[in-house]
Design an enzyme around this catalytic site. Structure first.
Site, short mmCIF file in Angstrom:
data_model
loop_
_atom_site.label_atom_id
_atom_site.label_comp_id
_atom_site.label_asym_id
_atom_site.label_seq_id
_atom_site.Cartn_x
_atom_site.Cartn_y
_atom_site.Cartn_z
N GLN A 126 47.94 38.13 33.55
CA GLN A 126 47.57 38.49 34.93
C GLN A 126 46.20 37.89 35.27
O GLN A 126 45.22 38.13 34.56
CB GLN A 126 47.54 40.02 35.06
CG GLN A 126 47.27 40.51 36.46
CD GLN A 126 48.42 40.20 37.44
OE1 GLN A 126 49.58 40.32 37.09
NE2 GLN A 126 48.06 39.80 38.64
N ASP A 147 55.34 32.33 34.21
CA ASP A 147 54.70 32.08 35.51
C ASP A 147 54.74 30.60 35.90
O ASP A 147 54.35 30.25 37.01
CB ASP A 147 53.23 32.52 35.44
CG ASP A 147 52.98 33.82 36.21
OD1 ASP A 147 53.82 34.18 37.05
OD2 ASP A 147 51.94 34.45 35.95
N LYS A 193 55.19 45.25 37.99
CA LYS A 193 55.97 44.36 37.11
C LYS A 193 56.63 45.18 36.00
O LYS A 193 57.80 44.97 35.66
CB LYS A 193 55.06 43.27 36.52
CG LYS A 193 54.70 42.22 37.55
CD LYS A 193 53.53 41.32 37.15
CE LYS A 193 53.17 40.41 38.32
NZ LYS A 193 51.95 39.63 38.13
#
Ligand code: NAP
Length: 286
Positions: free
Chosen positions: A98, A121, A54
């Protein structure tokens, strides 16, 4: 182009590359760099690899990338304070935690502290609720968004199609089922307690499998000409990655199929980059 009677392997790398190229042109025109903050609070090897990827993609695209890596001594309170700071920081447009987190941390509470407008997200209950209500979430979860983009890139019709999604996680199965329902598909959501899975998959025009169970989807479970999207990723003992679908056999029956790797995976990261850009626009609209 699809040749009649021949399977077409969906090239996720190519579609993702083209999405990232377009995005780079748009980002180059901005006065300021969109900023993505990524929080890594676990020791898991795969998570470290995902976060590094990422970071690499963010930098390549010209985004401001901030990665916060923590050891096991991190507390729930410190993580929540950091997220509050990032929520207020105008240089940061997207915040990603994460998953999974260290076991002493409460995932749900942490995800809910992220401002819905920075929830890159799409996991915040506000964004989940908007998705289910058929409203525009500030951001749509990356993997489900990537799957729908892949289907559209190959001009695969969704309206009125029978879709079977296998797997009901909040990250993939449920949101992809909601997105496809919003696209007017007729969606069945299957899971480990579903009885006689084959009975469902045999009727499907499109199968989306997201279980992490290697080779769950066998050739005799697939209708001739069906579209097969394999989200699953499992690492074999020799280090190779395989999906949920028995690719070699199913490809002789399907009309379109995604490989693993190189199918859905590259779209997830491209959609994360796109979400960061879109949240930047949302937060900077004049
Ligand atoms: P998860 O949270 O473990 O959920 C797995 C789902 O699959 C559950 O709903 C489970 O049912 C269902 N399931 C498991 N075995 C099954 C079986 N034999 N028959 C029917 N359903 C079964 O996993 P996830 O986070 O959604 O991820 C799923 C897979 O996708 C994993 O391999 C993951 O690595 C991969 N993934 C890939 C990407 C990408 O970018 N390509 C992104 C995210 C995830 P129950 O709910 O009944 O337990």
């Amino acid at each position: 182009m699809k040749i009649r009677g021949k399977v077409l392997i969906i090239d996720g790398k190519k579609v993702a590359f083209s999405l990232l190229e377009d995005l780079k042109l748009k980002i180059d025109k901005l006065d300021k760099k969109p900023g993505l903050a990524v929080i890594l609070a676990n020791d898991d090897y795969s998570s470290k690899v995902y976060v590094a990827s990422k970071e690499k993609h963010s930098i390549a695209l010209g985004l401001k990338s901030c990665v916060y890596r923590f050891d096991k001594s991190i507390t729930q309170g410190k993580l929540i304070s950091l997220i509050h700071e990032l929520n207020e920081n105008p240089e940061i447009n997207g915040i990603l935690v994460q998953l999974p987190l260290y076991s002493h941390l409460c995932e749900r509470e942490i995800l809910e502290v992220i401002s819905p407008k920075k929830d890159v997200d799409g996991f915040h209950p506000v964004n989940v609720g908007k998705l289910y209500a058929g409203l525009n979430p500030y951001a749509v979860c990356c993997t489900p968004k990537g799957i729908v983009k892949l289907l559209k890139a190959y001009k695969i019709k969704l309206e009125g199609k029978n879709v079977v999604v296998i797997g009901r996680s909040n990250i993939v199965g449920k949101p992809v089922a909601a997105l496809l329902t919003n696209e007017n598909a007729t969606v069945t959501l299957a899971h480990s307690k579903t009885k006689n899975l084959k009975e469902h998959t045999k009727k499907a025009d499109i199968i989306v499998s997201a279980t992490g169970h290697p080779k769950l989807i066998k050739a005799d479970m697939v209708k001739k000409g069906a579209v097969v999207i394999d989200v699953g990723i499992s690492r074999q003992l020799d280090g190779r990655l395989i999906g949920d679908v028995d690719f070699e056999k199913v490809k002789d029956i399907a009309s379109y199929i995604t490989p693993v790797p190189g199918g859905v995976g590259p779209m997830t990261i491209a959609c994360l980059m796109e979400n960061t850009y879109e949240l930047y626009l949302l937060q900077n609209k004049g």
